[in-house]
Design an enzyme around this catalytic site. Sequence first.
Site, PDB file in Angstrom:
ATOM      1  N   GLU A  24       0.824  -1.217   0.000  1.00 38.89           N
ATOM      2  CA  GLU A  24       0.000   0.000   0.000  1.00 38.89           C
ATOM      3  C   GLU A  24       0.857   1.264   0.000  1.00 38.89           C
ATOM      4  O   GLU A  24       2.073   1.213   0.230  1.00 38.89           O
ATOM      5  CB  GLU A  24      -0.937  -0.008   1.211  1.00 38.89           C
ATOM      6  CG  GLU A  24      -0.203   0.026   2.536  1.00 38.89           C
ATOM      7  CD  GLU A  24      -1.027   0.670   3.642  1.00 38.89           C
ATOM      8  OE1 GLU A  24      -1.471   1.823   3.441  1.00 38.89           O
ATOM      9  OE2 GLU A  24      -1.206   0.031   4.686  1.00 38.89           O
ATOM     10  N   VAL A 105      -5.550   0.180   3.026  1.00 36.01           N
ATOM     11  CA  VAL A 105      -5.709  -1.274   2.905  1.00 36.01           C
ATOM     12  C   VAL A 105      -6.894  -1.594   1.996  1.00 36.01           C
ATOM     13  O   VAL A 105      -6.784  -2.415   1.072  1.00 36.01           O
ATOM     14  CB  VAL A 105      -5.879  -1.915   4.301  1.00 36.01           C
ATOM     15  CG1 VAL A 105      -6.333  -3.368   4.182  1.00 36.01           C
ATOM     16  CG2 VAL A 105      -4.560  -1.837   5.076  1.00 36.01           C
ATOM     17  N   LYS A 158      -3.941  -2.083  14.093  1.00 34.46           N
ATOM     18  CA  LYS A 158      -3.104  -1.128  14.837  1.00 34.46           C
ATOM     19  C   LYS A 158      -3.584  -0.995  16.287  1.00 34.46           C
ATOM     20  O   LYS A 158      -4.779  -0.906  16.544  1.00 34.46           O
ATOM     21  CB  LYS A 158      -3.130   0.227  14.124  1.00 34.46           C
ATOM     22  CG  LYS A 158      -2.290   0.183  12.843  1.00 34.46           C
ATOM     23  CD  LYS A 158      -2.095   1.541  12.247  1.00 34.46           C
ATOM     24  CE  LYS A 158      -3.267   1.944  11.398  1.00 34.46           C
ATOM     25  NZ  LYS A 158      -3.351   1.241  10.121  1.00 34.46           N
TER      26      LYS A 158
HETATM   27  N1  PSU Z   1      -0.285   0.250   8.522  1.00 33.63           N
HETATM   28  C1  PSU Z   1       0.700   1.032   9.057  1.00 33.63           C
HETATM   29  N2  PSU Z   1       0.555   2.384   8.952  1.00 33.63           N
HETATM   30  C2  PSU Z   1      -0.538   2.970   8.309  1.00 33.63           C
HETATM   31  C3  PSU Z   1      -1.568   2.140   7.759  1.00 33.63           C
HETATM   32  C4  PSU Z   1      -1.377   0.788   7.892  1.00 33.63           C
HETATM   33  O1  PSU Z   1       1.677   0.527   9.636  1.00 33.63           O
HETATM   34  O2  PSU Z   1      -0.613   4.213   8.227  1.00 33.63           O
HETATM   35  C5  PSU Z   1      -2.780   2.777   7.068  1.00 33.63           C
HETATM   36  C6  PSU Z   1      -3.463   1.777   6.125  1.00 33.63           C
HETATM   37  O3  PSU Z   1      -3.514   2.371   4.853  1.00 33.63           O
HETATM   38  C7  PSU Z   1      -4.846   1.584   6.693  1.00 33.63           C
HETATM   39  C8  PSU Z   1      -5.104   2.930   7.282  1.00 33.63           C
HETATM   40  O4  PSU Z   1      -5.789   1.211   5.724  1.00 33.63           O
HETATM   41  O5  PSU Z   1      -3.853   3.196   7.947  1.00 33.63           O
HETATM   42  C9  PSU Z   1      -6.306   2.944   8.211  1.00 33.63           C
HETATM   43  O6  PSU Z   1      -6.906   4.205   8.161  1.00 33.63           O
HETATM   44  P1  PSU Z   1      -8.366   4.430   8.810  1.00 33.63           P
HETATM   45  O7  PSU Z   1      -8.180   4.086  10.251  1.00 33.63           O
HETATM   46  O8  PSU Z   1      -8.657   5.917   8.586  1.00 33.63           O
HETATM   47  O9  PSU Z   1      -9.313   3.541   8.088  1.00 33.63           O
END
Ligand code: PSU
Length: 301
Positions: A24, A105, A158
């Site tokens: 990504e 993702v 996360k």
């Molecule tokens: N994994 C990491 N760092 C990131 C991400 C994933 O180590 O910044 C990103 C991915 O693109 C994931 C996004 O889809 O964070 C999630 O964002 P949100 O919580 O706004 O859906």
Amino acid sequence: MIPITYSAEVAAARAAGRPIVALESTIITHGMPFPQNVETARLVEDDVRAAGAVPATIAVLAGTLHVGLEADELDALGQATGVAKLSRADMAACLATGGTGATTVAATMIAAHLAGIHVFATGGIGGVHRGAELSFDISADLHELAQTPVTVVGAGAKAILDLPKTFEVLETLGVPVIAYGQDVLPAFWSARSDLPAPLRMDTPEQIAKAQMTRTAMGLSGGQLVANPIPQEAEIPAEDLRPIIAQALEEADQAGISAKAVTPFLLGRIFELTEGRSLTANIALVRNNARLAAQIARAFTQ
Ligand code: PSU
Ligand code: MN
């Protein structure tokens, strides 16, 4: 109809039927500071190559979906400002209007599937944010896993998220969550959480076969492989707990919402840990890239 282009390396791999791993770009533009973001993206691509597969970093550049970035494109994206963060809701609009955006993702899964790529490595997926019972902030990554047939390798979700609720939603959506080589789920920067793993697998072959079986049964969607960060690189969950709490409190005070939440929290945790969180994040993404390459190879056998 879809404006799509492949890097030279990915085009050759597709023609030869070689294993490909999708990567990504939101982690590059919104997840890590420059220059570590570009350095990490390169290391991760090299990890995939060293493990016998071809990396395809995905992004939308000036209205074209790029599957695989050339070196200069990756450099430019890593330093660009004002790049959109694309998910299922806004990816087509970005393409239609000639915009530039990094893929989350969810969006990377969509692009990978369009390109016939079965495996994708990232850091950790998005999920159910703490306080989601009031904010309704649940990442579109979860629904994407339920509908798009791509195996996503991450260090779980996360740890800024509400992990129990995230895994509850994945179960509700029928997404297989597979811990790699252990009986508990990892927690991103920490190798182990106290959450039991819904499924456990110990080989890349099992993981590839499970995805193929799922698809053969007519079941939609992918799988989440929760791959623990290598022990020597982890930050113990106890060390992180107060730091995550402080970052969440600050986000709340500052009224941060929607797409800005995750980048804000990752940025603050980087500052509060004096860079330790970034070092761990880099280690876990690289570890995920290596496993994803092995799974991609198992798919082609
Ligand atoms: N994994 C990491 N760092 C990131 C991400 C994933 O180590 O910044 C990103 C991915 O693109 C994931 C996004 O889809 O964070 C999630 O964002 P949100 O919580 O706004 O859906
Ligand atoms: Mn969100």
